[in-house]
Design a protein around this motif. Structure first.
Motif, PDB file in Angstrom:
ATOM      1  N   SER A  68      52.950  51.103  40.627  1.00 17.65           N
ATOM      2  CA  SER A  68      53.529  51.952  39.695  1.00 17.65           C
ATOM      3  C   SER A  68      52.476  53.096  39.431  1.00 17.65           C
ATOM      4  O   SER A  68      51.341  52.766  39.886  1.00 17.65           O
ATOM      5  CB  SER A  68      53.679  51.022  38.454  1.00 17.65           C
ATOM      6  OG  SER A  68      52.464  50.429  37.805  1.00 17.65           O
ATOM      7  N   THR A  69      52.791  54.068  38.933  1.00 23.25           N
ATOM      8  CA  THR A  69      51.969  55.455  38.707  1.00 23.25           C
ATOM      9  C   THR A  69      51.440  55.143  37.416  1.00 23.25           C
ATOM     10  O   THR A  69      51.660  54.163  36.663  1.00 23.25           O
ATOM     11  CB  THR A  69      52.886  56.517  38.760  1.00 23.25           C
ATOM     12  OG1 THR A  69      53.750  56.353  37.491  1.00 23.25           O
ATOM     13  CG2 THR A  69      53.753  56.946  40.049  1.00 23.25           C
ATOM     14  N   LEU A  70      50.190  56.032  37.047  1.00 23.02           N
ATOM     15  CA  LEU A  70      49.388  56.026  35.783  1.00 23.02           C
ATOM     16  C   LEU A  70      50.226  56.131  34.708  1.00 23.02           C
ATOM     17  O   LEU A  70      50.123  55.593  33.554  1.00 23.02           O
ATOM     18  CB  LEU A  70      48.336  56.931  36.198  1.00 23.02           C
ATOM     19  CG  LEU A  70      47.439  57.012  34.923  1.00 23.02           C
ATOM     20  CD1 LEU A  70      46.625  55.532  34.555  1.00 23.02           C
ATOM     21  CD2 LEU A  70      46.133  58.087  35.058  1.00 23.02           C
ATOM     22  N   THR A  71      51.504  57.140  35.071  1.00 23.56           N
ATOM     23  CA  THR A  71      52.155  57.549  33.854  1.00 23.56           C
ATOM     24  C   THR A  71      53.050  56.379  33.325  1.00 23.56           C
ATOM     25  O   THR A  71      53.006  56.270  32.213  1.00 23.56           O
ATOM     26  CB  THR A  71      53.268  58.746  34.091  1.00 23.56           C
ATOM     27  OG1 THR A  71      52.195  59.820  34.662  1.00 23.56           O
ATOM     28  CG2 THR A  71      53.731  59.071  33.188  1.00 23.56           C
ATOM     29  N   THR A  72      53.300  55.817  34.145  1.00 18.66           N
ATOM     30  CA  THR A  72      54.182  54.480  33.946  1.00 18.66           C
ATOM     31  C   THR A  72      53.306  53.549  32.993  1.00 18.66           C
ATOM     32  O   THR A  72      53.633  52.682  32.231  1.00 18.66           O
ATOM     33  CB  THR A  72      54.871  53.795  35.356  1.00 18.66           C
ATOM     34  OG1 THR A  72      55.373  54.816  35.868  1.00 18.66           O
ATOM     35  CG2 THR A  72      55.590  52.511  34.924  1.00 18.66           C
ATOM     36  N   GLU A  73      52.228  53.344  33.570  1.00 17.75           N
ATOM     37  CA  GLU A  73      51.229  52.329  32.694  1.00 17.75           C
ATOM     38  C   GLU A  73      50.989  52.824  31.453  1.00 17.75           C
ATOM     39  O   GLU A  73      51.014  52.108  30.237  1.00 17.75           O
ATOM     40  CB  GLU A  73      50.067  52.293  33.325  1.00 17.75           C
ATOM     41  CG  GLU A  73      50.016  51.344  34.749  1.00 17.75           C
ATOM     42  CD  GLU A  73      48.698  51.418  35.683  1.00 17.75           C
ATOM     43  OE1 GLU A  73      47.881  51.826  34.957  1.00 17.75           O
ATOM     44  OE2 GLU A  73      48.867  50.642  36.687  1.00 17.75           O
ATOM     45  N   THR A  74      50.727  54.282  31.176  1.00 20.04           N
ATOM     46  CA  THR A  74      50.584  54.930  29.866  1.00 20.04           C
ATOM     47  C   THR A  74      51.731  54.736  28.948  1.00 20.04           C
ATOM     48  O   THR A  74      51.510  54.315  27.833  1.00 20.04           O
ATOM     49  CB  THR A  74      50.214  56.220  29.935  1.00 20.04           C
ATOM     50  OG1 THR A  74      49.077  56.399  30.840  1.00 20.04           O
ATOM     51  CG2 THR A  74      50.011  56.963  28.706  1.00 20.04           C
ATOM     52  N   ALA A 112      54.194  52.215  24.205  1.00 15.82           N
ATOM     53  CA  ALA A 112      55.347  51.485  23.694  1.00 15.82           C
ATOM     54  C   ALA A 112      54.998  50.337  23.064  1.00 15.82           C
ATOM     55  O   ALA A 112      55.399  49.836  21.909  1.00 15.82           O
ATOM     56  CB  ALA A 112      56.307  51.178  24.773  1.00 15.82           C
ATOM     57  N   ALA A 113      53.783  49.450  23.682  1.00 16.43           N
ATOM     58  CA  ALA A 113      53.381  48.422  22.907  1.00 16.43           C
ATOM     59  C   ALA A 113      52.920  48.773  21.323  1.00 16.43           C
ATOM     60  O   ALA A 113      53.030  48.009  20.650  1.00 16.43           O
ATOM     61  CB  ALA A 113      52.459  47.531  23.888  1.00 16.43           C
ATOM     62  N   SER A 114      51.915  49.955  21.584  1.00 17.18           N
ATOM     63  CA  SER A 114      51.246  50.301  20.540  1.00 17.18           C
ATOM     64  C   SER A 114      52.451  50.712  19.178  1.00 17.18           C
ATOM     65  O   SER A 114      52.054  50.461  18.096  1.00 17.18           O
ATOM     66  CB  SER A 114      50.240  51.467  20.619  1.00 17.18           C
ATOM     67  OG  SER A 114      49.375  50.788  21.399  1.00 17.18           O
ATOM     68  N   LEU A 115      53.315  51.404  19.633  1.00 14.83           N
ATOM     69  CA  LEU A 115      54.457  51.598  18.902  1.00 14.83           C
ATOM     70  C   LEU A 115      55.025  50.573  18.344  1.00 14.83           C
ATOM     71  O   LEU A 115      55.434  50.552  16.929  1.00 14.83           O
ATOM     72  CB  LEU A 115      55.384  52.557  19.795  1.00 14.83           C
ATOM     73  CG  LEU A 115      56.485  52.933  18.704  1.00 14.83           C
ATOM     74  CD1 LEU A 115      56.195  53.964  17.499  1.00 14.83           C
ATOM     75  CD2 LEU A 115      57.736  53.827  19.567  1.00 14.83           C
ATOM     76  N   VAL A 116      55.321  49.640  19.032  1.00 16.43           N
ATOM     77  CA  VAL A 116      56.410  48.230  18.512  1.00 16.43           C
ATOM     78  C   VAL A 116      54.976  47.585  17.441  1.00 16.43           C
ATOM     79  O   VAL A 116      55.465  47.257  16.288  1.00 16.43           O
ATOM     80  CB  VAL A 116      56.344  47.446  19.712  1.00 16.43           C
ATOM     81  CG1 VAL A 116      56.745  45.880  18.987  1.00 16.43           C
ATOM     82  CG2 VAL A 116      57.372  47.841  20.354  1.00 16.43           C
ATOM     83  N   GLU A 117      53.670  47.724  17.799  1.00 15.89           N
ATOM     84  CA  GLU A 117      52.589  47.030  16.604  1.00 15.89           C
ATOM     85  C   GLU A 117      52.555  47.824  15.521  1.00 15.89           C
ATOM     86  O   GLU A 117      52.571  47.488  14.369  1.00 15.89           O
ATOM     87  CB  GLU A 117      51.256  47.026  17.354  1.00 15.89           C
ATOM     88  CG  GLU A 117      50.336  46.370  16.490  1.00 15.89           C
ATOM     89  CD  GLU A 117      48.959  46.133  17.242  1.00 15.89           C
ATOM     90  OE1 GLU A 117      48.017  45.807  16.687  1.00 15.89           O
ATOM     91  OE2 GLU A 117      48.811  46.664  18.786  1.00 15.89           O
ATOM     92  N   ALA A 118      52.749  49.130  15.537  1.00 15.21           N
ATOM     93  CA  ALA A 118      52.576  49.986  14.402  1.00 15.21           C
ATOM     94  C   ALA A 118      53.735  49.915  13.587  1.00 15.21           C
ATOM     95  O   ALA A 118      53.689  49.981  12.195  1.00 15.21           O
ATOM     96  CB  ALA A 118      52.245  51.566  14.771  1.00 15.21           C
ATOM     97  N   GLN A 119      54.973  49.965  14.086  1.00 15.67           N
ATOM     98  CA  GLN A 119      55.912  49.584  13.415  1.00 15.67           C
ATOM     99  C   GLN A 119      56.138  48.405  12.699  1.00 15.67           C
ATOM    100  O   GLN A 119      56.594  48.135  11.468  1.00 15.67           O
ATOM    101  CB  GLN A 119      57.224  49.676  14.236  1.00 15.67           C
ATOM    102  CG  GLN A 119      57.658  50.966  14.864  1.00 15.67           C
ATOM    103  CD  GLN A 119      58.770  51.197  15.640  1.00 15.67           C
ATOM    104  OE1 GLN A 119      59.015  50.113  16.258  1.00 15.67           O
ATOM    105  NE2 GLN A 119      59.346  52.043  16.198  1.00 15.67           N
ATOM    106  N   ALA A 120      55.527  47.118  13.008  1.00  8.85           N
ATOM    107  CA  ALA A 120      55.387  45.974  12.562  1.00  8.85           C
ATOM    108  C   ALA A 120      54.486  46.275  11.394  1.00  8.85           C
ATOM    109  O   ALA A 120      54.969  45.661  10.198  1.00  8.85           O
ATOM    110  CB  ALA A 120      54.944  44.905  13.460  1.00  8.85           C
ATOM    111  N   SER A 127      53.713  52.325  29.098  1.00  8.81           N
ATOM    112  CA  SER A 127      54.117  51.069  28.653  1.00  8.81           C
ATOM    113  C   SER A 127      52.878  50.621  27.718  1.00  8.81           C
ATOM    114  O   SER A 127      53.563  49.901  26.609  1.00  8.81           O
ATOM    115  CB  SER A 127      53.528  50.055  29.854  1.00  8.81           C
ATOM    116  OG  SER A 127      54.695  50.167  30.904  1.00  8.81           O
ATOM    117  N   ARG A 128      51.626  51.113  27.607  1.00  6.62           N
ATOM    118  CA  ARG A 128      50.691  50.994  26.631  1.00  6.62           C
ATOM    119  C   ARG A 128      51.166  51.530  25.259  1.00  6.62           C
ATOM    120  O   ARG A 128      51.106  50.943  24.110  1.00  6.62           O
ATOM    121  CB  ARG A 128      49.523  51.451  27.028  1.00  6.62           C
ATOM    122  CG  ARG A 128      48.790  50.612  28.187  1.00  6.62           C
ATOM    123  CD  ARG A 128      47.102  50.699  27.986  1.00  6.62           C
ATOM    124  NE  ARG A 128      47.077  52.117  28.381  1.00  6.62           N
ATOM    125  CZ  ARG A 128      46.980  52.585  29.778  1.00  6.62           C
ATOM    126  NH1 ARG A 128      46.984  51.957  30.638  1.00  6.62           N
ATOM    127  NH2 ARG A 128      46.796  54.019  29.867  1.00  6.62           N
TER     128      ARG A 128
END
Length: 703
Positions: free
Chosen positions: A235-241, A246-254, A243-244
């Motif tokens: 996968s490319t670096l952009t795809t990994e970013t 999206a995970a931070s956004l979910v945590e912040a929303q919680a 993904s990270r």
């Protein structure tokens, strides 16, 4: 003694012979039955003895494709019982095929065996006179060998019985075993060839797949180089970013949700719930506040407002309440600040995630063909690995190849011949010979239209048979030489049947259907017998054209009946005396050409009338009924006629036609007599009138 039987058959002239009569007819033809019963088995025995013994050796083969199948391979296992029967039957055809028979003939060198090569076989007479046959070609030898090979499938099983028949027991066993071994080798070769073909196909297909894989990888390397993509990156670096983020956004929303829940609980009307939600450390203060409140209420109820304990309790309650309010305010401010911070963080993360996704989609659009090539390359590698593994398995199976069948029992050298079954053949030949003899005897009896007994005469024509006169070397003098013989007794029986007694004159015409029946002999023998018995008897030779009295009485050329009727001589002048008995003889005479006109003239009737006065019995030897009309004229002038029938010689149709002619001429037929009877044959005929010929009557008729 008389042989005359009651003439019951005269009322049933067309009696159909029953089973007893048919059996008697076979008894009369016993010689034919015996000859056939002996001849057919004899010829069969000669043929059987000259037929070489053959031996059959049998081996057993079990067709079992499951035991030879590769584990997990059920392609050769039939699904249906009918299909299985067809498959097993086809294996029998393989064993008995022409190529297999050719291999047997070649390996066992059957061309050098006289049994299979008629060109070198020893031939007996008369076959040795025929041209020597040519040596068989290989195909012809294979065909002869196949005819000696037999394969049978036992019903409802996979068991095949392989048999070979030969004049040599050792050869039969060797050939049967060789046939089974050739079949097993063939099955093994077929399986091995199939595995080799499959392995060759896999190798060729693997080479094609490898070539396609090489081309795909070369194209993939070129595409990666052009796109600047690192080989092997998933996968490319952009795809990994993205993904990270999206995970931070979910945590912040919680976190935001939790902060908002705390703030909402703190802002509610329930102070206790708000304090518990925002500042859990205020719980001890809240408990103490509740205790003081209860104490104040209790003291207020008992004492006045100035009561010291009450004042102290109110002071403490106010201090704790102020402390709780201050702490709650601080926690609410902190909660509001946290909610605001979480919202700001979420907005930031959402903006960054959107930017990362946009960049990822752009990069994905650029790297899509490369991923497709990577997937195609991976699929090719997987296929190549599977084919390589299958080829290795086929190579291992080829080294362990087994046939689809196995030999359960080898063919042993037979100790007893299988053919010919001499006892059975001879028994069948004996039965066939007997049946053929019965058939020939019945056919012979059916074709024999002659008359052989008085029973036949009564059944066929309704006439009484007065006597059966045996064949005799000297019949004209037999009764004189042996008055107690059977021949003499038959003459006496004839006298009784004709009613020839003393005191009355009887004119009897003795005739026959055709010449050679013995009428003249009977006339002379009967006349002499009657004359010797004391009767006045006159024998008249009425056969004018072929006089029969001349050689017996030596009266050739002497005047006779025709001369008297023509007026050339008197009765006394033409009558002669027999030299042996008192019998009087009236020869035929010399006027043969005018015989018919003389017989039709009144002179014959007048002469017979005068002779009645002189004789008691007048016997007229009349011509055969078919020969001349004079015979019927003479027979009509007589009181009755006696028909002579030659035993076993005169056809029934001739006798029936003669009787018709005589009856149409007005002749009264008194009966018939069988002449020239073969005593030896008639004795064994089984007819009722043959009883008198049995040995038990020998004392009555001495020779």
């Amino acid at each position: 003694m008389s042989l005359t039987l009651p003439s019951v058959a005269s009322h049933h002239p067309h009696v159909t012979p029953g089973l007893a009569e048919q059996l008697l007819s076979l008894r009369r033809r016993w010689r034919i039955i015996l000859a056939s019963t002996v001849l057919v088995p004899g010829l069969t025995l000669v043929g059987v003895l000259r037929t070489p013994l053959t031996y059959t050796a049998t081996g057993i083969v079990l067709y079992d494709p499951e035991s030879a199948a590769v584990p997990g391979d059920n392609n050769n296992v039939p699904e249906d019982a009918a299909d299985e029967d067809a498959v097993v039957a086809s294996q029998g055809e393989v064993i008995a095929s022409l190529p297999a028979a050719g291999q047997i003939a070649s390996r066992l060198d059957l061309a050098s065996s006289p049994e299979f090569n008629p060109a070198i076989a020893h031939r007996h007479f008369p076959f040795s006179l025929l041209p020597v046959p040519k040596a068989p070609t290989p195909d012809e030898l294979a065909e002869v060998t196949r005819r000696a090979l037999d394969v049978q499938v036992l019903p409802g099983s996979r068991v095949l019985s392989v048999s070979f028949t030969s004049t040599s027991p050792e050869l039969a066993a060797n050939a049967a075993n060789l046939a089974m071994q050739i079949y097993l080798d063939h099955e093994r070769d077929v399986s091995f060839a199939a595995l080799n073909d499959a392995q060759a196909w896999l190798e060729k297909h693997a080479a094609d797949v490898q070539a396609q894989l090489d081309a795909t990888e070369a194209e993939l390397a070129q595409a990666r180089a052009s796109a600047g993509v690192v080989q092997g990156a998933q996968s490319t670096l952009t795809t990994e970013t993205a993904s990270r983020l999206a995970a931070s956004l979910v945590e912040a929303q919680a976190d935001l949700a939790m902060s908002q829940a705390r703030l909402s609980a703190a802002s509610g009307g329930d102070a206790a719930a708000a304090s518990a939600a925002i500042a859990p450390n205020l719980l001890p203060l809240r408990k103490e506040q509740a205790d003081l409140t209860a104490q104040v209420q209790s003291l207020s109820a008992q004492y006045g407002p100035d009561y010291p304990d009450l004042v102290s309790a109110r002071t403490q309650l106010a201090a704790i309440t102020a402390e709780i309010g201050a702490e709650t305010g601080r926690e609410l401010d902190a909660a509001r600040a946290q909610v605001a911070a979480d919202k700001a963080q979420i907005a930031t993360l959402q903006s960054a995630l959107a930017a990362a996704r946009t960049q990822s989609q752009t990069e994905d659009a650029e790297s899509g063909p490369i991923r497709a090539m990577e997937q195609r390359a991976e699929a090719g590698q997987d296929m190549l690995r599977a084919m390589t593994q299958q080829a290795g398995q086929l190579a291992q199976d080829a080294s362990l190849t087994k046939p689809d069948a196995r030999i359960l029992s080898t063919a042993a050298v037979p100790t007893q011949p299988s053919a010919p079954h001499r006892g059975l053949i001879l028994g069948a030949a004996l039965g066939l010979g007997f049946c053929l003899g019965v058939l020939l005897a019945g056919l012979r009896d059916a074709l024999d239209t002659s008359l052989r007994s008085g029973v036949d005469i009564r059944a066929q024509f309704g006439l009484s048979c007065f006597a059966l006169l045996p064949e005799n070397a000297a019949p004209k003098v037999a009764a004189l030489q042996a008055p107690f013989s059977l021949y003499a007794e038959q003459l006496r029986s004839l006298r009784t049947g004709l009613g020839l007694n003393e005191g009355q004159c009887r004119i009897i015409a003795i005739t026959a259907a055709r010449p050679g029946e013995g009428k003249t002999t009977l006339t002379i023998a009967l006349g002499r017998s009657l004359a010797a018995a004391g009767l006045r008897v006159l024998a008249v030779d009425g056969d004018i054209r072929q006089p029969s009295f001349d050689p017996v009485f030596n009266c050739a050329g002497a005047p006779g009946l025709t001369d008297h009727l023509a007026g050339l001589a008197g009765v006394d002048e033409v009558i002669r005396q027999d030299s042996l008995t008192p019998l009087q003889i009236l020869p035929a005479g010399t006027q043969a050409k005018a015989a018919l006109s003389l017989f039709l003239s009144p002179a014959l009737r007048q002469s017979l009338f005068m002779l009645r006065e002189q004789f008691e019995v007048i016997l007229i030897d009349a011509p055969p009924a078919f020969a001349l009309a004079e015979g019927r004229v003479l027979a009509r002038l007589a009181d009755s006629a006696l028909l002579c029938i030659r035993w076993g010689h005169t056809p029934r149709r001739v006798v029936r036609a003669a009787i018709t002619l005589l009856q149409e001429a007005g002749v009264v037929l008194a009966g018939a007599a069988l002449t020239r009877v073969n005593v030896a044959q008639h004795e064994k005929s089984g007819f009722a009138d043959a009883e008198v010929y049995q040995p038990r009557y020998g004392g009555y008729f001495p020779h």
